[in-house]
Design a protein around this motif. Structure first.
Motif, short mmCIF file in Angstrom:
data_model
loop_
_atom_site.label_atom_id
_atom_site.label_comp_id
_atom_site.label_asym_id
_atom_site.label_seq_id
_atom_site.Cartn_x
_atom_site.Cartn_y
_atom_site.Cartn_z
N UNK A 184 -60.50 32.49 39.28
CA UNK A 184 -61.72 32.14 39.05
C UNK A 184 -61.20 30.85 38.26
N UNK A 185 -62.61 29.44 38.32
CA UNK A 185 -62.20 28.68 37.63
C UNK A 185 -63.65 28.23 36.64
N UNK A 186 -63.05 27.69 35.58
CA UNK A 186 -63.74 27.26 34.67
C UNK A 186 -64.38 25.79 34.43
N UNK A 187 -65.75 25.87 34.65
CA UNK A 187 -66.32 24.56 35.27
C UNK A 187 -66.87 24.45 34.39
N UNK A 188 -67.25 24.27 33.26
CA UNK A 188 -67.73 23.63 31.52
C UNK A 188 -66.89 24.07 30.78
N UNK A 189 -65.32 23.06 30.91
CA UNK A 189 -64.46 23.11 30.52
C UNK A 189 -64.09 22.92 28.55
N UNK A 190 -65.76 22.10 28.34
CA UNK A 190 -65.67 21.83 27.03
C UNK A 190 -66.21 23.49 26.52
N UNK A 191 -67.21 24.04 27.15
CA UNK A 191 -67.25 25.32 25.95
C UNK A 191 -67.26 27.06 27.23
N UNK A 192 -67.30 26.17 28.02
CA UNK A 192 -67.02 27.64 28.45
C UNK A 192 -67.99 28.39 29.54
N UNK A 193 -69.18 27.75 29.12
CA UNK A 193 -70.64 28.15 30.13
C UNK A 193 -71.27 27.72 30.97
N UNK A 194 -70.30 27.51 31.72
CA UNK A 194 -70.61 28.16 32.98
C UNK A 194 -68.58 27.95 33.61
N UNK A 195 -69.58 29.27 34.57
CA UNK A 195 -67.38 29.90 35.54
C UNK A 195 -67.86 30.16 36.75
N UNK A 196 -66.32 30.19 37.40
CA UNK A 196 -66.70 30.20 38.73
C UNK A 196 -65.05 31.95 39.02
N UNK A 197 -66.04 32.67 39.52
CA UNK A 197 -65.29 33.49 39.44
C UNK A 197 -65.48 34.79 41.44
N UNK A 198 -64.07 35.67 41.26
CA UNK A 198 -64.25 36.20 43.06
C UNK A 198 -63.66 35.07 43.92
N UNK A 199 -63.24 34.38 42.96
CA UNK A 199 -63.31 33.46 44.82
C UNK A 199 -62.10 33.40 46.32
N UNK A 200 -62.97 33.08 46.70
CA UNK A 200 -62.16 34.03 48.26
C UNK A 200 -61.79 32.70 48.94
N UNK A 201 -60.60 31.77 49.01
CA UNK A 201 -60.47 30.93 49.83
C UNK A 201 -60.50 31.02 51.07
#
Length: 151
Positions: free
Chosen positions: A49-66
């Motif tokens: 998981x990766x939170x893209x919009x750290x200021x408010x959490x309104x955009x994040x990535x999930x289920x990342x498969x590297x």
């Protein structure tokens, strides 16, 4: 309009990680693989998981498969969860979009001898994407505080 705000937040806040179980990996050269820094400067390897919009959490990535994580770049497929902020962000709804993620631009992490960090995040949307977002979006990752503990 809401997605333009989201893009502005992404550019202003840089990236962030939600702490996730991760293992250290090494590149084929034997050197430690680069890390990805979250909003508070904690290093992560292969987060799910990766939170893209750290200021408010309104955009994040999930289920990342590297599929790649080395001294040049890291690549993953996953899902982008983006708030439509309609009529405003607190009342908005999250929508999910398939996304391809690339991390690159590795540089030495200041104050952390031998540790390298990725400096850029690229999101590529193969199909639907958040309204107002380009199909190919690149933005810088946070530098992190000098005192953060390396992995």
């Amino acid at each position: 309009m809401a997605l333009l705000k989201l893009a502005a937040v992404l550019l202003a806040c840089g990236g962030s990680l939600v702490p996730a179980a991760a293992s250290s990996t090494s590149s084929t050269s034997g050197a430690p693989a680069p890390v990805l820094l979250d909003c508070v400067g904690h290093p992560q390897n292969r987060p799910t998981q990766y939170v893209v919009a750290c200021g408010d959490g309104n955009n994040y990535l999930v289920a990342l498969h590297w599929t790649q994580w080395n001294g040049t770049a890291a690549r993953a497929s996953g899902t982008d969860a983006a708030n439509d902020c309609r009529p405003y962000c607190a009342a908005g709804h999250f929508h999910r979009y398939p996304v391809e993620v690339t991390l690159d631009g590795p540089v030495s992490w200041a104050g952390h001898d031998g540790t390298v960090r990725y400096t850029r995040l690229t999101l590529d949307y193969p199909g639907d994407r958040p309204a107002g977002m380009p199909a190919h979006f690149v933005f810088p990752l946070p530098k992190g505080p000098a005192g953060a503990t390396p992995v």
